[in-house]
Design a protein around this motif. Structure first.
Motif, PDB file in Angstrom:
ATOM      1  N   HIS A 189       0.816  -1.212   0.000  1.00 22.24           N
ATOM      2  CA  HIS A 189       0.000   0.000   0.000  1.00 22.24           C
ATOM      3  C   HIS A 189       0.857   1.273   0.000  1.00 22.24           C
ATOM      4  N   PRO A 190       1.725   1.448  -1.002  1.00 21.67           N
ATOM      5  CA  PRO A 190       2.550   2.665  -1.042  1.00 21.67           C
ATOM      6  C   PRO A 190       1.708   3.881  -1.414  1.00 21.67           C
ATOM      7  N   CYS A 191       2.330   5.047  -1.369  1.00 23.38           N
ATOM      8  CA  CYS A 191       1.643   6.302  -1.689  1.00 23.38           C
ATOM      9  C   CYS A 191       1.090   6.239  -3.113  1.00 23.38           C
ATOM     10  N   LEU A 192      -0.157   6.633  -3.283  1.00 28.08           N
ATOM     11  CA  LEU A 192      -0.795   6.587  -4.599  1.00 28.08           C
ATOM     12  C   LEU A 192      -0.207   7.612  -5.560  1.00 28.08           C
ATOM     13  N   TYR A 193       0.487   8.608  -5.034  1.00 31.07           N
ATOM     14  CA  TYR A 193       1.052   9.670  -5.875  1.00 31.07           C
ATOM     15  C   TYR A 193       2.565   9.547  -6.006  1.00 31.07           C
ATOM     16  N   ARG A 194       3.122   8.392  -5.709  1.00 30.31           N
ATOM     17  CA  ARG A 194       4.571   8.278  -5.585  1.00 30.31           C
ATOM     18  C   ARG A 194       5.310   8.512  -6.901  1.00 30.31           C
ATOM     19  N   ALA A 377      -2.753   4.857   2.708  1.00 33.51           N
ATOM     20  CA  ALA A 377      -1.963   4.242   3.771  1.00 33.51           C
ATOM     21  C   ALA A 377      -0.960   5.285   4.256  1.00 33.51           C
ATOM     22  N   PRO A 378      -0.606   5.282   5.526  1.00 33.77           N
ATOM     23  CA  PRO A 378       0.308   6.314   6.034  1.00 33.77           C
ATOM     24  C   PRO A 378       1.715   6.171   5.469  1.00 33.77           C
ATOM     25  N   SER A 379       2.475   7.241   5.603  1.00 35.34           N
ATOM     26  CA  SER A 379       3.873   7.223   5.197  1.00 35.34           C
ATOM     27  C   SER A 379       4.695   6.442   6.215  1.00 35.34           C
ATOM     28  N   ASP A 398      -7.522   1.895  -2.791  1.00 35.56           N
ATOM     29  CA  ASP A 398      -6.449   1.316  -3.594  1.00 35.56           C
ATOM     30  C   ASP A 398      -6.264   2.147  -4.859  1.00 35.56           C
ATOM     31  N   GLU A 399      -5.378   1.716  -5.752  1.00 33.49           N
ATOM     32  CA  GLU A 399      -5.060   2.501  -6.934  1.00 33.49           C
ATOM     33  C   GLU A 399      -6.240   2.642  -7.881  1.00 33.49           C
TER      34      GLU A 399
END
Length: 423
Positions: A189-194, A377-379, A398-399
Protein backbone atom coordinates in the motif's frame (compact mmCIF):
# COMPACT_ATOMS: atom_id res chain seq x y z
CA UNK A 1 29.79 4.37 2.30
CA UNK A 2 31.26 2.78 -0.80
CA UNK A 3 31.61 5.18 -3.70
CA UNK A 4 29.81 4.14 -6.85
CA UNK A 5 29.17 6.94 -9.33
CA UNK A 6 29.46 5.18 -12.66
CA UNK A 7 28.80 6.04 -16.29
CA UNK A 8 25.42 7.59 -17.08
CA UNK A 9 23.14 5.93 -19.61
CA UNK A 10 20.86 8.26 -21.55
CA UNK A 11 19.74 11.74 -20.60
CA UNK A 12 17.25 12.66 -17.86
CA UNK A 13 13.76 13.62 -18.88
CA UNK A 14 12.50 17.16 -18.59
CA UNK A 15 10.01 16.12 -15.93
CA UNK A 16 10.76 16.67 -12.26
CA UNK A 17 11.03 13.89 -9.73
CA UNK A 18 8.33 14.25 -7.08
CA UNK A 19 10.46 12.81 -4.28
CA UNK A 20 12.75 14.71 -1.94
CA UNK A 21 15.90 13.24 -3.53
CA UNK A 22 15.51 15.09 -6.85
CA UNK A 23 18.14 17.56 -8.07
CA UNK A 24 21.09 15.32 -7.30
CA UNK A 25 24.40 16.26 -8.84
CA UNK A 26 25.26 14.67 -12.16
CA UNK A 27 28.64 12.92 -12.08
CA UNK A 28 31.24 12.24 -14.75
CA UNK A 29 31.66 8.72 -16.09
CA UNK A 30 34.06 6.58 -14.08
CA UNK A 31 35.04 2.97 -14.63
CA UNK A 32 37.17 0.53 -12.66
CA UNK A 33 38.04 -3.13 -12.23
CA UNK A 34 34.95 -3.89 -10.17
CA UNK A 35 34.48 -5.79 -6.93
CA UNK A 36 37.97 -5.46 -5.47
CA UNK A 37 38.04 -1.68 -5.69
CA UNK A 38 34.38 -1.50 -4.72
CA UNK A 39 35.12 -3.10 -1.37
CA UNK A 40 38.08 -0.74 -0.91
CA UNK A 41 35.83 2.29 -1.36
CA UNK A 42 37.16 3.23 -4.80
CA UNK A 43 34.72 4.04 -7.62
CA UNK A 44 34.34 1.02 -9.88
CA UNK A 45 31.87 -0.31 -12.40
CA UNK A 46 30.33 -3.68 -11.59
CA UNK A 47 29.74 -5.16 -15.03
CA UNK A 48 27.99 -8.47 -14.52
CA UNK A 49 28.39 -11.58 -16.71
CA UNK A 50 25.86 -12.82 -19.21
CA UNK A 51 22.25 -12.40 -18.14
CA UNK A 52 21.67 -16.18 -18.02
CA UNK A 53 24.27 -16.62 -15.27
CA UNK A 54 23.07 -13.73 -13.10
CA UNK A 55 20.76 -15.71 -10.87
CA UNK A 56 19.70 -14.46 -7.43
CA UNK A 57 22.20 -16.85 -5.89
CA UNK A 58 25.06 -15.61 -8.05
CA UNK A 59 24.31 -11.94 -7.25
CA UNK A 60 24.02 -12.80 -3.55
CA UNK A 61 27.49 -14.37 -3.67
CA UNK A 62 28.88 -11.17 -5.23
CA UNK A 63 27.24 -9.02 -2.54
CA UNK A 64 28.49 -11.30 0.26
CA UNK A 65 32.02 -11.14 -1.12
CA UNK A 66 31.80 -7.35 -0.93
CA UNK A 67 30.46 -7.63 2.63
CA UNK A 68 33.45 -9.74 3.65
CA UNK A 69 35.91 -7.21 2.20
CA UNK A 70 34.15 -4.14 3.66
CA UNK A 71 35.57 -2.84 6.96
CA UNK A 72 33.19 -2.41 9.89
CA UNK A 73 32.29 1.23 10.54
CA UNK A 74 30.36 1.02 13.79
CA UNK A 75 32.44 -1.08 16.14
CA UNK A 76 33.20 -4.77 16.45
CA UNK A 77 29.53 -5.71 17.02
CA UNK A 78 28.10 -3.86 14.00
CA UNK A 79 26.84 -5.66 10.91
CA UNK A 80 28.30 -4.93 7.51
CA UNK A 81 25.71 -4.52 4.77
CA UNK A 82 26.07 -4.14 1.01
CA UNK A 83 23.27 -3.30 -1.45
CA UNK A 84 23.36 -3.88 -5.21
CA UNK A 85 20.80 -2.15 -7.43
CA UNK A 86 20.98 -4.11 -10.67
CA UNK A 87 20.06 -2.32 -13.90
CA UNK A 88 19.33 -3.87 -17.27
CA UNK A 89 20.91 -1.67 -19.95
CA UNK A 90 20.13 -3.24 -23.30
CA UNK A 91 21.50 -6.79 -23.08
CA UNK A 92 23.89 -5.93 -20.27
CA UNK A 93 23.46 -5.94 -16.50
CA UNK A 94 25.28 -3.40 -14.33
CA UNK A 95 25.06 -2.91 -10.58
CA UNK A 96 25.10 0.24 -8.48
CA UNK A 97 26.69 -0.79 -5.20
CA UNK A 98 27.04 0.76 -1.76
CA UNK A 99 27.79 -0.35 1.78
CA UNK A 100 26.21 0.84 5.00
CA UNK A 101 27.74 3.65 7.02
CA UNK A 102 27.12 5.23 10.40
CA UNK A 103 24.79 7.82 8.84
CA UNK A 104 23.08 5.95 6.01
CA UNK A 105 21.88 2.44 5.22
CA UNK A 106 23.28 0.53 2.26
CA UNK A 107 20.04 0.55 0.28
CA UNK A 108 19.58 4.32 0.68
CA UNK A 109 23.23 4.95 -0.25
CA UNK A 110 22.87 2.87 -3.41
CA UNK A 111 19.67 4.68 -4.38
CA UNK A 112 21.29 8.08 -3.82
CA UNK A 113 24.20 7.10 -6.03
CA UNK A 114 21.90 5.84 -8.76
CA UNK A 115 19.85 9.04 -8.65
CA UNK A 116 22.98 11.16 -8.75
CA UNK A 117 24.22 9.34 -11.83
CA UNK A 118 20.88 9.92 -13.55
CA UNK A 119 20.65 13.59 -12.59
CA UNK A 120 17.96 12.92 -10.00
CA UNK A 121 15.52 11.50 -12.57
CA UNK A 122 15.63 7.73 -12.52
CA UNK A 123 14.12 5.58 -15.33
CA UNK A 124 12.88 3.02 -12.82
CA UNK A 125 11.78 0.61 -15.56
CA UNK A 126 15.44 -0.32 -16.09
CA UNK A 127 15.97 -1.66 -12.54
CA UNK A 128 16.09 -5.46 -12.65
CA UNK A 129 16.35 -6.29 -8.93
CA UNK A 130 17.86 -5.32 -5.58
CA UNK A 131 20.28 -7.50 -3.65
CA UNK A 132 20.92 -6.72 0.02
CA UNK A 133 23.51 -8.81 1.86
CA UNK A 134 24.59 -8.75 5.51
CA UNK A 135 27.04 -10.62 7.74
CA UNK A 136 24.51 -11.64 10.38
CA UNK A 137 22.69 -14.82 11.43
CA UNK A 138 19.34 -13.30 10.37
CA UNK A 139 18.02 -11.51 7.25
CA UNK A 140 18.90 -7.83 6.57
CA UNK A 141 16.60 -5.53 8.52
CA UNK A 142 15.00 -2.85 6.37
CA UNK A 143 13.48 0.32 7.77
CA UNK A 144 10.13 1.72 6.66
CA UNK A 145 11.91 4.96 5.68
CA UNK A 146 14.32 3.15 3.35
CA UNK A 147 11.55 1.07 1.81
CA UNK A 148 9.46 4.19 1.25
CA UNK A 149 12.31 5.78 -0.70
CA UNK A 150 12.82 2.63 -2.76
CA UNK A 151 9.15 2.17 -3.64
CA UNK A 152 8.91 5.87 -4.47
CA UNK A 153 11.60 5.56 -7.14
CA UNK A 154 11.30 1.96 -8.30
CA UNK A 155 8.55 -0.27 -9.63
CA UNK A 156 6.97 -2.06 -6.67
CA UNK A 157 7.21 -5.35 -8.60
CA UNK A 158 11.03 -5.26 -8.52
CA UNK A 159 12.38 -8.38 -6.74
CA UNK A 160 14.36 -7.77 -3.54
CA UNK A 161 16.87 -10.52 -2.73
CA UNK A 162 17.91 -10.73 0.92
CA UNK A 163 21.10 -12.70 1.60
CA UNK A 164 22.78 -13.31 4.94
CA UNK A 165 25.63 -15.39 6.32
CA UNK A 166 26.44 -15.94 9.97
CA UNK A 167 29.80 -14.24 10.69
CA UNK A 168 30.79 -17.35 12.65
CA UNK A 169 30.65 -19.38 9.41
CA UNK A 170 33.78 -19.22 7.28
CA UNK A 171 33.17 -17.56 3.88
CA UNK A 172 35.24 -20.33 2.30
CA UNK A 173 32.42 -22.79 2.92
CA UNK A 174 30.17 -20.83 0.56
CA UNK A 175 27.19 -21.42 2.85
CA UNK A 176 24.61 -18.67 3.15
CA UNK A 177 20.85 -18.19 3.28
CA UNK A 178 18.72 -16.26 0.83
CA UNK A 179 15.15 -15.04 0.44
CA UNK A 180 13.44 -13.18 -2.41
CA UNK A 181 10.28 -11.07 -2.32
CA UNK A 182 8.74 -8.35 -4.46
CA UNK A 183 9.19 -4.81 -3.17
CA UNK A 184 5.41 -4.50 -2.80
CA UNK A 185 5.44 -7.39 -0.32
CA UNK A 186 7.94 -5.58 1.89
CA UNK A 187 6.15 -2.22 1.64
CA UNK A 188 2.46 -2.79 0.76
CA UNK A 189 0.00 0.00 0.00
CA UNK A 190 2.55 2.67 -1.04
CA UNK A 191 1.64 6.30 -1.69
CA UNK A 192 -0.80 6.59 -4.60
CA UNK A 193 1.05 9.67 -5.87
CA UNK A 194 4.57 8.28 -5.58
CA UNK A 195 5.34 8.42 -9.33
CA UNK A 196 3.43 11.63 -10.07
CA UNK A 197 5.38 14.86 -10.64
CA UNK A 198 4.45 17.75 -8.37
CA UNK A 199 3.05 19.85 -11.19
CA UNK A 200 0.67 16.99 -12.13
CA UNK A 201 -0.31 16.03 -8.59
CA UNK A 202 -3.51 18.10 -8.33
CA UNK A 203 -4.96 16.93 -11.65
CA UNK A 204 -4.05 13.31 -10.86
CA UNK A 205 -5.57 13.51 -7.37
CA UNK A 206 -8.79 15.13 -8.61
CA UNK A 207 -9.21 12.42 -11.26
CA UNK A 208 -8.58 9.67 -8.71
CA UNK A 209 -10.99 11.25 -6.22
CA UNK A 210 -13.80 11.12 -8.79
CA UNK A 211 -13.31 7.36 -9.06
CA UNK A 212 -12.99 6.68 -5.32
CA UNK A 213 -15.73 4.90 -3.41
CA UNK A 214 -17.30 7.16 -0.79
CA UNK A 215 -17.12 6.35 2.90
CA UNK A 216 -20.58 4.97 3.78
CA UNK A 217 -22.89 7.02 5.97
CA UNK A 218 -23.35 4.00 8.24
CA UNK A 219 -22.08 3.57 10.82
CA UNK A 220 -22.28 7.34 11.41
CA UNK A 221 -19.15 7.43 13.60
CA UNK A 222 -16.96 6.39 10.67
CA UNK A 223 -18.53 8.96 8.38
CA UNK A 224 -18.02 11.66 11.01
CA UNK A 225 -14.35 10.66 11.38
CA UNK A 226 -13.90 10.98 7.61
CA UNK A 227 -15.63 14.37 7.41
CA UNK A 228 -13.62 15.88 10.26
CA UNK A 229 -10.32 14.54 8.89
CA UNK A 230 -11.18 15.84 5.42
CA UNK A 231 -11.96 19.26 6.87
CA UNK A 232 -8.57 19.31 8.61
CA UNK A 233 -6.78 18.44 5.35
CA UNK A 234 -8.67 21.18 3.50
CA UNK A 235 -7.92 23.87 6.09
CA UNK A 236 -5.77 26.76 4.87
CA UNK A 237 -2.12 25.74 5.28
CA UNK A 238 0.02 27.61 7.76
CA UNK A 239 1.64 30.68 6.22
CA UNK A 240 5.26 31.15 7.16
CA UNK A 241 6.62 34.40 8.53
CA UNK A 242 7.58 35.56 5.02
CA UNK A 243 3.97 36.58 4.44
CA UNK A 244 1.19 35.10 2.30
CA UNK A 245 2.22 36.95 -0.89
CA UNK A 246 5.95 36.25 -0.76
CA UNK A 247 7.52 34.27 -3.60
CA UNK A 248 9.96 31.56 -2.60
CA UNK A 249 12.61 30.19 -4.91
CA UNK A 250 14.37 26.83 -4.57
CA UNK A 251 17.87 26.44 -5.99
CA UNK A 252 18.08 23.71 -8.65
CA UNK A 253 21.48 24.58 -10.16
CA UNK A 254 22.22 21.53 -12.37
CA UNK A 255 25.89 21.09 -11.37
CA UNK A 256 24.99 20.64 -7.70
CA UNK A 257 27.22 23.49 -6.50
CA UNK A 258 24.80 26.36 -5.97
CA UNK A 259 24.42 29.96 -7.13
CA UNK A 260 26.52 32.88 -5.87
CA UNK A 261 24.89 36.14 -4.87
CA UNK A 262 25.56 39.21 -7.02
CA UNK A 263 25.93 42.81 -5.88
CA UNK A 264 24.00 43.96 -8.94
CA UNK A 265 22.28 42.49 -12.00
CA UNK A 266 25.67 41.71 -13.49
CA UNK A 267 26.62 38.06 -13.86
CA UNK A 268 30.28 38.87 -13.10
CA UNK A 269 29.60 41.01 -10.00
CA UNK A 270 29.83 38.05 -7.61
CA UNK A 271 29.64 37.94 -3.84
CA UNK A 272 31.53 35.35 -1.80
CA UNK A 273 28.33 33.90 -0.33
CA UNK A 274 26.02 31.64 -2.32
CA UNK A 275 22.77 29.66 -2.20
CA UNK A 276 23.20 25.88 -1.93
CA UNK A 277 21.29 23.44 -4.12
CA UNK A 278 17.93 22.67 -2.50
CA UNK A 279 17.99 25.81 -0.34
CA UNK A 280 14.92 28.06 -0.48
CA UNK A 281 15.16 31.87 -0.51
CA UNK A 282 12.50 34.59 -0.44
CA UNK A 283 12.27 36.79 -3.54
CA UNK A 284 11.70 40.44 -2.64
CA UNK A 285 11.73 41.73 -6.22
CA UNK A 286 12.03 40.23 -9.67
CA UNK A 287 13.32 41.96 -12.79
CA UNK A 288 13.48 39.75 -15.85
CA UNK A 289 15.79 36.82 -15.10
CA UNK A 290 17.02 38.37 -11.85
CA UNK A 291 15.63 38.11 -8.32
CA UNK A 292 16.53 40.38 -5.42
CA UNK A 293 16.71 38.70 -2.00
CA UNK A 294 17.89 39.76 1.44
CA UNK A 295 21.35 38.41 0.53
CA UNK A 296 21.66 40.16 -2.82
CA UNK A 297 20.74 39.60 -6.47
CA UNK A 298 20.46 36.09 -7.92
CA UNK A 299 20.37 35.07 -11.60
CA UNK A 300 17.43 32.80 -12.39
CA UNK A 301 19.07 31.49 -15.57
CA UNK A 302 22.59 31.02 -16.89
CA UNK A 303 23.57 29.68 -20.32
CA UNK A 304 19.87 28.94 -20.95
CA UNK A 305 19.75 26.66 -17.87
CA UNK A 306 17.22 27.17 -15.09
CA UNK A 307 18.87 27.82 -11.73
CA UNK A 308 15.72 28.15 -9.55
CA UNK A 309 12.14 26.94 -9.46
CA UNK A 310 9.16 28.05 -7.43
CA UNK A 311 9.54 26.91 -3.84
CA UNK A 312 5.85 26.48 -3.07
CA UNK A 313 4.77 23.77 -0.65
CA UNK A 314 3.62 20.50 -2.15
CA UNK A 315 0.01 20.91 -3.39
CA UNK A 316 -1.30 17.76 -1.68
CA UNK A 317 -2.08 18.17 2.01
CA UNK A 318 -2.84 15.38 4.47
CA UNK A 319 -4.55 14.83 7.80
CA UNK A 320 -4.84 11.82 10.09
CA UNK A 321 -7.79 10.87 12.26
CA UNK A 322 -8.58 8.36 15.00
CA UNK A 323 -11.95 7.06 16.20
CA UNK A 324 -12.43 5.84 19.78
CA UNK A 325 -14.96 3.23 21.02
CA UNK A 326 -17.09 5.90 22.70
CA UNK A 327 -17.43 7.84 19.41
CA UNK A 328 -14.81 10.50 20.14
CA UNK A 329 -12.71 11.69 17.21
CA UNK A 330 -9.18 13.11 17.21
CA UNK A 331 -7.67 14.61 14.03
CA UNK A 332 -4.42 16.36 13.11
CA UNK A 333 -3.24 17.93 9.84
CA UNK A 334 0.29 17.63 8.52
CA UNK A 335 2.56 20.66 8.42
CA UNK A 336 2.96 21.67 4.73
CA UNK A 337 6.31 20.72 3.21
CA UNK A 338 8.42 21.18 0.10
CA UNK A 339 8.00 17.53 -0.92
CA UNK A 340 6.03 14.45 0.16
CA UNK A 341 7.34 13.05 3.41
CA UNK A 342 8.95 16.28 4.62
CA UNK A 343 7.68 18.57 7.40
CA UNK A 344 5.62 17.18 10.29
CA UNK A 345 3.78 14.02 9.34
CA UNK A 346 0.09 13.99 10.23
CA UNK A 347 0.44 10.75 12.21
CA UNK A 348 3.33 12.21 14.20
CA UNK A 349 1.08 15.08 15.26
CA UNK A 350 -1.81 12.71 15.92
CA UNK A 351 0.38 10.47 18.09
CA UNK A 352 1.37 13.47 20.21
CA UNK A 353 -2.28 14.44 20.72
CA UNK A 354 -3.29 10.90 21.61
CA UNK A 355 -0.59 10.64 24.28
CA UNK A 356 -2.02 13.76 25.95
CA UNK A 357 -5.52 12.31 26.11
CA UNK A 358 -6.38 10.25 29.16
CA UNK A 359 -8.31 7.24 27.87
CA UNK A 360 -8.60 3.69 29.10
CA UNK A 361 -9.22 2.44 25.56
CA UNK A 362 -7.25 3.14 22.44
CA UNK A 363 -8.54 4.00 18.95
CA UNK A 364 -10.52 1.43 16.97
CA UNK A 365 -10.09 3.04 13.53
CA UNK A 366 -7.52 5.25 11.77
CA UNK A 367 -7.72 7.10 8.47
CA UNK A 368 -5.16 9.16 6.51
CA UNK A 369 -6.87 11.55 4.12
CA UNK A 370 -5.87 14.26 1.61
CA UNK A 371 -7.86 17.38 0.77
CA UNK A 372 -9.46 15.65 -2.22
CA UNK A 373 -11.06 12.94 -0.09
CA UNK A 374 -8.69 10.13 -1.10
CA UNK A 375 -7.79 7.78 1.76
CA UNK A 376 -4.16 6.61 1.85
CA UNK A 377 -1.96 4.24 3.77
CA UNK A 378 0.31 6.31 6.03
CA UNK A 379 3.87 7.22 5.20
CA UNK A 380 6.88 5.64 6.90
CA UNK A 381 6.55 7.85 9.98
CA UNK A 382 2.93 6.81 10.41
CA UNK A 383 3.73 3.14 9.90
CA UNK A 384 6.35 3.27 12.63
CA UNK A 385 3.70 4.63 14.97
CA UNK A 386 1.05 2.10 13.92
CA UNK A 387 3.30 -0.98 14.16
CA UNK A 388 2.24 -1.37 17.81
CA UNK A 389 -1.49 -1.12 16.88
CA UNK A 390 -1.61 -4.39 14.97
CA UNK A 391 -5.33 -5.23 15.17
CA UNK A 392 -6.70 -1.67 14.79
CA UNK A 393 -8.61 -1.06 11.55
CA UNK A 394 -7.49 1.35 8.81
CA UNK A 395 -9.58 2.58 5.86
CA UNK A 396 -7.87 3.34 2.53
CA UNK A 397 -8.43 3.50 -1.22
CA UNK A 398 -6.45 1.32 -3.59
CA UNK A 399 -5.06 2.50 -6.93
CA UNK A 400 -8.42 1.88 -8.61
CA UNK A 401 -10.35 3.90 -5.99
CA UNK A 402 -11.97 0.95 -4.22
CA UNK A 403 -12.45 1.39 -0.48
CA UNK A 404 -10.62 -1.20 1.64
CA UNK A 405 -10.46 -1.95 5.34
CA UNK A 406 -7.22 -3.47 6.56
CA UNK A 407 -5.49 -3.86 9.90
CA UNK A 408 -2.43 -1.88 10.91
CA UNK A 409 -0.31 -5.04 10.91
CA UNK A 410 -0.97 -5.37 7.17
CA UNK A 411 1.16 -2.26 6.58
CA UNK A 412 4.26 -4.23 7.59
CA UNK A 413 3.91 -6.64 4.69
CA UNK A 414 4.33 -10.38 4.67
CA UNK A 415 7.96 -10.31 5.87
CA UNK A 416 7.78 -8.48 9.20
CA UNK A 417 10.99 -10.10 10.42
CA UNK A 418 12.90 -8.08 7.83
CA UNK A 419 11.56 -4.75 9.08
CA UNK A 420 12.98 -2.44 11.70
CA UNK A 421 12.45 1.18 12.73
CA UNK A 422 14.81 3.98 11.75
CA UNK A 423 17.25 4.21 8.84
Amino acid sequence: MVAGFFSCWGSPSSDTCCASLCGSRRRAAVSGPGLEKLAAGVPGLLRLPAIATCSDRFLSQIALRAVTATPKSGGSHSCRTVCLIVQRIGKELCAEAASSSQCCSAEVSALLQLLARHGGRLPFESVDRLVIAVDAPSPPRLSCEALELLVGHLDDAVPVVLAWRDPMVSPSTGAFEMHSAALRNLYPHPCLYRHVARRDAVAFAEDLARRCTSVPSEPPERRRLFEQTLAAARATPHQEHDGPDSVRLRCTEPNGVGVAYRRSMNIDDREETFVKVGEVVVCLEQQGNWARTSGGWLPLQKDEKELFDMGDVHPVRYAAGALFPDGRVCVCAAVPSWAPGDGLDAFQGLAYRLTRQASSEGPVLFIFCDQFGVLHAPSAAGRNYLRSRGDVALLLHDEGGCLQEIQCRDLLGSHRACLTSGT
